[in-house]
Enzyme design. Sequence first.
Site, PDB file in Angstrom:
ATOM      1  CB  SER A 177      27.533  26.408 -17.002  1.00  0.00           C
ATOM      2  OG  SER A 177      28.048  25.108 -17.073  1.00  0.00           O
ATOM      3  CG  ASP A 425      31.323  26.087 -23.741  1.00  0.00           C
ATOM      4  OD1 ASP A 425      32.038  25.276 -23.132  1.00  0.00           O
ATOM      5  OD2 ASP A 425      30.178  26.420 -23.350  1.00  0.00           O
ATOM      6  CG  HIS A 450      31.530  27.496 -20.023  1.00  0.00           C
ATOM      7  ND1 HIS A 450      30.578  26.747 -20.691  1.00  0.00           N
ATOM      8  CD2 HIS A 450      31.271  27.307 -18.697  1.00  0.00           C
ATOM      9  CE1 HIS A 450      29.804  26.124 -19.812  1.00  0.00           C
ATOM     10  NE2 HIS A 450      30.201  26.461 -18.598  1.00  0.00           N
TER      11      HIS A 450
END
Length: 485
Positions: A177, A425, A450
Amino acid sequence: MVDALKLLALFLALVYLPSSDAFRYRKFRSPYNPKLRNALPSEFSYKTMYMTQNVDHFGFDNTQTYQQRYLVSNQFWNDDGGPIFFYTGNEGDIAWFCNNTGFMWDTAPEFKALLVFAEHRYYGESLPYGKDSYANNTMLNYLTAEQAMADFAELIKFIKQTVPGAAKSQVITMGGSYGGMLSAWMRLKYPNLVLGSLAASAPIWQFEGLAPCGSFYEVVQRTFQTGSQQCVDNIAYSWGAMTSLWPGDLQFLGETFKLCKPIEDKYALSDLLDWLVEVLGNIAMVDYPYPASFLEPLPAWPAKEFCKHLSEPLKDKALIAAVAEGVKMYFNYTGQASCINMSEEATGNLGDQGWGYQACTEMVMPMCSNNTNMFYNIDWDFSSYAATCKYEHGVMPRENWISLNYWGKDIKAASNIIFSNGLLDPWSGGGVLESLSPSLVAIQIPSGAHHLDLRGKNPGDPADVIAARQQEKNIMKNWLYGPGR
């Protein structure tokens, strides 16, 4: 498919449902829940260390320092040339990310690697001004990706200079991320220190002019379509069903969603809609194939679980009740919560404050929902966004700074970066999905959410994430040892 008249009615309802203040645009918050530690398996261990860092790496007037926390594990390390796997910390407590990045722990024995998890400044315990770090914008001024990466660079140099055997060790950064973005950018900014980078679910192109603003919500819709198209259609109708309760029947919403605070006016109703959009995005983010507690304790494939309540055509209050059941699955799967608190302050997470500030300075990620039928129309308007930032944080965002500072889409001159993305995601829409050169490799994981590939191995892992992890390891071996190893 949602018919045009329904969409028009919903649009008109939302247009005349004003927000709670003139400048309100969207909430900014970190999704990470600091209460969920997800302890490491007992066979893994680390030491907590601290390093003195400059508060300001780029100016010469502020000579203040602070203590940056980092976690180190040498239990698998060959101190005669074994590599260093360096996690570039996200917007939260580093112990939380350490405990959720099982890939590094699973891979360290094979590579005989030293593991380092570096905490991002202004998060966890790494607070430049202690309890006053968030007191005002003078204190917050040093919360930037550039300053955080300078911390990481100084820490890498420090480890190589002071840890016996580390001087010869090559460094591979890893992150997911925002941490994945930092991992990739470390290779761009400090190739003298970083041999290569694994950037998992890193939306480095989720910025102005680099990706469509609607990409995030388009992927959310596709992920919920794995439950059923009927589920998506029901969610689309639910916005109109909820707004139709204003002004006379808002009590039903608070009771049905089992909220800790009732919905009493149009402003609270607007907040509820925003919150539900965020919840759906979070469910798509963590649509893992096995039970997990990354953001909240959830069952396997939570998007499909949510959709079980919406598998048949519904309308009005029955539809709202079904959506509420899905929301309760997300927030109260264990059945321990007496009510649901939709306030962002409920977690007491500094990540909310810190990421809100970062989103209002340099991390300006345009988001809209104009190209989906699952969500109501959410326009991207930078002027409104900037006004919200000025009102809520006292700062004005730099819309194009990230694109300029980190090369935009013209990154072909870089090398040795793996960009992995799970296609379930929502952040994959701003990620690098196609390889740009033999050494800028994109890995797509169709059944991945994710940064699933950074999680530890699990019996429920789909074949494509197992293959992705093996490809990542093969590429890293090539960086470290050359072809054929």
